[in-house]
Design a protein around this motif. Sequence first.
Motif, PDB file in Angstrom:
ATOM      1  N   THR A   1       3.688 -50.134  35.400  1.00 13.87           N
ATOM      2  CA  THR A   1       5.075 -50.573  35.559  1.00 13.87           C
ATOM      3  C   THR A   1       6.032 -49.642  34.827  1.00 13.87           C
ATOM      4  N   ALA A   2       5.680 -49.239  33.600  1.00 14.57           N
ATOM      5  CA  ALA A   2       6.564 -48.363  32.818  1.00 14.57           C
ATOM      6  C   ALA A   2       6.718 -47.014  33.510  1.00 14.57           C
ATOM      7  N   THR A   3       5.613 -46.484  34.041  1.00 13.43           N
ATOM      8  CA  THR A   3       5.685 -45.204  34.741  1.00 13.43           C
ATOM      9  C   THR A   3       6.506 -45.323  36.012  1.00 13.43           C
ATOM     10  N   SER A   4       6.390 -46.463  36.693  1.00 10.06           N
ATOM     11  CA  SER A   4       7.158 -46.665  37.914  1.00 10.06           C
ATOM     12  C   SER A   4       8.648 -46.699  37.622  1.00 10.06           C
ATOM     13  N   ARG A   5       9.046 -47.371  36.547  1.00 20.04           N
ATOM     14  CA  ARG A   5      10.464 -47.427  36.191  1.00 20.04           C
ATOM     15  C   ARG A   5      10.978 -46.063  35.749  1.00 20.04           C
ATOM     16  N   SER A   6      10.192 -45.344  34.962  1.00 21.94           N
ATOM     17  CA  SER A   6      10.628 -44.018  34.533  1.00 21.94           C
ATOM     18  C   SER A   6      10.677 -43.050  35.710  1.00 21.94           C
ATOM     19  N   GLY A   7       9.768 -43.226  36.692  1.00 18.22           N
ATOM     20  CA  GLY A   7       9.814 -42.386  37.878  1.00 18.22           C
ATOM     21  C   GLY A   7      11.070 -42.619  38.687  1.00 18.22           C
ATOM     22  N   LEU A   8      11.483 -43.870  38.788  1.00 19.30           N
ATOM     23  CA  LEU A   8      12.718 -44.187  39.503  1.00 19.30           C
ATOM     24  C   LEU A   8      13.921 -43.592  38.776  1.00 19.30           C
ATOM     25  N   ALA A   9      13.900 -43.609  37.453  1.00 19.28           N
ATOM     26  CA  ALA A   9      14.995 -43.011  36.681  1.00 19.28           C
ATOM     27  C   ALA A   9      15.026 -41.490  36.870  1.00 19.28           C
ATOM     28  N   ALA A  10      13.842 -40.853  36.921  1.00 15.31           N
ATOM     29  CA  ALA A  10      13.797 -39.404  37.143  1.00 15.31           C
ATOM     30  C   ALA A  10      14.325 -39.048  38.528  1.00 15.31           C
ATOM     31  N   ALA A  11      13.991 -39.868  39.529  1.00 12.92           N
ATOM     32  CA  ALA A  11      14.517 -39.621  40.873  1.00 12.92           C
ATOM     33  C   ALA A  11      16.032 -39.777  40.903  1.00 12.92           C
ATOM     34  N   ALA A  12      16.565 -40.765  40.176  1.00 10.84           N
ATOM     35  CA  ALA A  12      18.014 -40.941  40.105  1.00 10.84           C
ATOM     36  C   ALA A  12      18.674 -39.755  39.421  1.00 10.84           C
ATOM     37  N   LEU A  13      18.032 -39.217  38.372  1.00 12.40           N
ATOM     38  CA  LEU A  13      18.570 -38.031  37.713  1.00 12.40           C
ATOM     39  C   LEU A  13      18.575 -36.834  38.656  1.00 12.40           C
ATOM     40  N   GLY A  14      17.504 -36.697  39.454  1.00 10.78           N
ATOM     41  CA  GLY A  14      17.467 -35.621  40.437  1.00 10.78           C
ATOM     42  C   GLY A  14      18.585 -35.752  41.457  1.00 10.78           C
ATOM     43  N   LEU A  15      18.873 -36.977  41.886  1.00  6.62           N
ATOM     44  CA  LEU A  15      19.974 -37.189  42.829  1.00  6.62           C
ATOM     45  C   LEU A  15      21.311 -36.840  42.194  1.00  6.62           C
ATOM     46  N   LEU A  16      21.463 -37.110  40.909  1.00  4.61           N
ATOM     47  CA  LEU A  16      22.710 -36.763  40.222  1.00  4.61           C
ATOM     48  C   LEU A  16      22.903 -35.249  40.190  1.00  4.61           C
ATOM     49  N   VAL A  17      21.826 -34.505  39.920  1.00  5.14           N
ATOM     50  CA  VAL A  17      21.919 -33.042  39.951  1.00  5.14           C
ATOM     51  C   VAL A  17      22.250 -32.556  41.358  1.00  5.14           C
ATOM     52  N   LEU A  18      21.650 -33.178  42.364  1.00  2.33           N
ATOM     53  CA  LEU A  18      21.932 -32.811  43.751  1.00  2.33           C
ATOM     54  C   LEU A  18      23.391 -33.086  44.121  1.00  2.33           C
ATOM     55  N   LEU A  19      23.937 -34.151  43.561  1.00  4.41           N
ATOM     56  CA  LEU A  19      25.346 -34.453  43.803  1.00  4.41           C
ATOM     57  C   LEU A  19      26.233 -33.342  43.268  1.00  4.41           C
ATOM     58  N   LEU A  20      25.911 -32.836  42.084  1.00  4.39           N
ATOM     59  CA  LEU A  20      26.679 -31.739  41.507  1.00  4.39           C
ATOM     60  C   LEU A  20      26.510 -30.454  42.319  1.00  4.39           C
ATOM     61  N   VAL A  21      25.300 -30.209  42.813  1.00  7.63           N
ATOM     62  CA  VAL A  21      25.051 -29.006  43.606  1.00  7.63           C
ATOM     63  C   VAL A  21      25.857 -29.025  44.895  1.00  7.63           C
ATOM     64  N   ASN A  22      25.860 -30.161  45.585  1.00  3.90           N
ATOM     65  CA  ASN A  22      26.600 -30.249  46.842  1.00  3.90           C
ATOM     66  C   ASN A  22      28.102 -30.203  46.610  1.00  3.90           C
ATOM     67  N   ALA A  23      28.578 -30.821  45.515  1.00  4.12           N
ATOM     68  CA  ALA A  23      30.001 -30.735  45.187  1.00  4.12           C
ATOM     69  C   ALA A  23      30.388 -29.285  44.890  1.00  4.12           C
TER      70      ALA A  23
END
Length: 313
Positions: free
Chosen positions: A56-78
């Motif tokens: 469960t802990a790894t699953s939650r941290s994985g979801l947070a890492a994916a959200a961080l990746g999306l945030l970086v992608l948002l900056l790249v596209n902007a």
Amino acid sequence: MVKLATARECRAYSLGGGGGRERAARGRWECINAGAYVFAAVLLVGGFVGQLSTWTATSRSGLAAAALGLLVLLLVNAHDLLAHAARVDYSLGLAAGADSQFALVELAVPAVHIAGTVLTLVALTFFEIQMTRGYRHNLEKHGLNLLVAGPALWLLGSVHNICQVYERANGHVQILQKCVQTPLLLGSTLFLIGGIVNWNGIHSQSSYSSELLGKSWGWFCLAGSLLFLAGGLLNLLKVFKMQQMDGRGLEKLRGGAQERLSREREGKVPLILEEGRGRNLAAPPLRAPASGQIPPPPAGSYKEAVVSGAPAS
């Protein structure tokens, strides 16, 4: 999500003249942009690997890492969107009016990807809140819908991106272009399929289940992230190749927009030439020599020294 892959000459990522220092700065920012995309794709791959874990802990941290990746992608596209607007001095009416593909691809594709990334990031945030604070029906409903809407916008932008048509660009660059666009298109498709499968699986359950993100969704997203990573690496290779070409063999703005933009820049930049032009206008005009008369050479000139030193005949 998908980074814009363009082979236009006006793809450089800042304003400024054509000096060596400005050109090096634009090339450096373009490499940073492409490298940040690769880093974001790595975060997505790692995040979905963790999300598929049974812990469960790894699953939650994985979801947070994916959200961080999306945030970086948002900056790249902007940054993509701002870069293309800045390179035409924000003269969007001139560029879009003379070259419709510039408006429909170079400007519309990053904007669509920004919207899709924001929707997907909000969806993952909703599910992170669900895991932390417990079940909330409204968040679940909106999150499942956003997991379909966000990748749908990615797919729309990917289709739009692959429809770029270059008539005068180098053939080798166009091959690299398609090698970048194809995995990004397939990756967007897998993300959309994963969202639809997950939405259908949750709504088809007869009883409530706390498993809001199914394993099938994770596997589809992992495969899509790997394709995004492959496209990002190929895009980095394409950027290095185009920088080595130094603008040769790349597509220019159509409809004479490139020439008009260059003339406008030349009219704004050379202040020293304008001062020199004003001095020349203030100086008295030179008189044309009369027919048959050769004006004497100026004092101290090379011709005068030769004539004065020649022996008399």
